[in-house]
Design a protein around this motif. Structure first.
Motif, PDB file in Angstrom:
ATOM      1  N   LYS A   1       0.832  -1.203   0.000  1.00  0.00           N
ATOM      2  CA  LYS A   1       0.000   0.000   0.000  1.00  0.00           C
ATOM      3  C   LYS A   1       0.870   1.259   0.000  1.00  0.00           C
ATOM      4  O   LYS A   1       0.555   2.246  -0.656  1.00  0.00           O
ATOM      5  N   ALA A   2       2.011   1.207   0.698  1.00  0.00           N
ATOM      6  CA  ALA A   2       2.933   2.354   0.731  1.00  0.00           C
ATOM      7  C   ALA A   2       3.546   2.603  -0.647  1.00  0.00           C
ATOM      8  O   ALA A   2       3.683   3.755  -1.072  1.00  0.00           O
ATOM      9  N   GLN A   3       3.916   1.543  -1.360  1.00  0.00           N
ATOM     10  CA  GLN A   3       4.480   1.701  -2.703  1.00  0.00           C
ATOM     11  C   GLN A   3       3.476   2.340  -3.649  1.00  0.00           C
ATOM     12  O   GLN A   3       3.817   3.241  -4.416  1.00  0.00           O
ATOM     13  N   LEU A   4       2.234   1.868  -3.594  1.00  0.00           N
ATOM     14  CA  LEU A   4       1.211   2.425  -4.483  1.00  0.00           C
ATOM     15  C   LEU A   4       0.945   3.883  -4.141  1.00  0.00           C
ATOM     16  O   LEU A   4       0.826   4.725  -5.026  1.00  0.00           O
ATOM     17  N   GLN A   5       0.877   4.216  -2.858  1.00  0.00           N
ATOM     18  CA  GLN A   5       0.637   5.597  -2.458  1.00  0.00           C
ATOM     19  C   GLN A   5       1.763   6.513  -2.934  1.00  0.00           C
ATOM     20  O   GLN A   5       1.514   7.614  -3.431  1.00  0.00           O
ATOM     21  N   THR A   6       3.004   6.064  -2.813  1.00  0.00           N
ATOM     22  CA  THR A   6       4.140   6.856  -3.289  1.00  0.00           C
ATOM     23  C   THR A   6       4.049   7.074  -4.793  1.00  0.00           C
ATOM     24  O   THR A   6       4.260   8.184  -5.283  1.00  0.00           O
ATOM     25  N   PHE A   7       3.723   6.029  -5.531  1.00  0.00           N
ATOM     26  CA  PHE A   7       3.586   6.135  -6.987  1.00  0.00           C
ATOM     27  C   PHE A   7       2.485   7.129  -7.357  1.00  0.00           C
ATOM     28  O   PHE A   7       2.687   8.020  -8.182  1.00  0.00           O
ATOM     29  N   LEU A   8       1.314   6.987  -6.749  1.00  0.00           N
ATOM     30  CA  LEU A   8       0.196   7.875  -7.076  1.00  0.00           C
ATOM     31  C   LEU A   8       0.513   9.325  -6.722  1.00  0.00           C
ATOM     32  O   LEU A   8       0.182  10.240  -7.476  1.00  0.00           O
TER      33      LEU A   8
END
Length: 66
Positions: free
Chosen positions: A49-56
């Motif tokens: 979830k942290a990786q996706l949030q950083t990407f977005l």
């Protein structure tokens, strides 16, 4: 690889009938998954979830604009 059978996939409300879109599942424990809405049988990319949030956040900031 996390089990994706319980994934609830959603497509952007801005998606048009042309089908050029991705689907996102965020109901999975500890991960989020992204797949091509035209070819869901080809699998999904899975992120924490942290990786996706950083990407977005990075995309929304314009840092990846060409």
């Amino acid at each position: 690889m996390p089990e994706l059978n319980g994934a609830l996939w959603r497509k952007s409300s801005r998606s048009h009938e042309q089908g050029q879109c991705v689907e996102l599942a965020q109901n999975l424990p500890g991960v989020s998954a992204v797949r091509d809405s035209k070819a869901p049988e080809q699998g999904a990319l899975v992120f924490t979830k942290a990786q996706l949030q950083t990407f977005l956040t990075t995309v929304k900031s314009g840092q990846l604009d060409l």
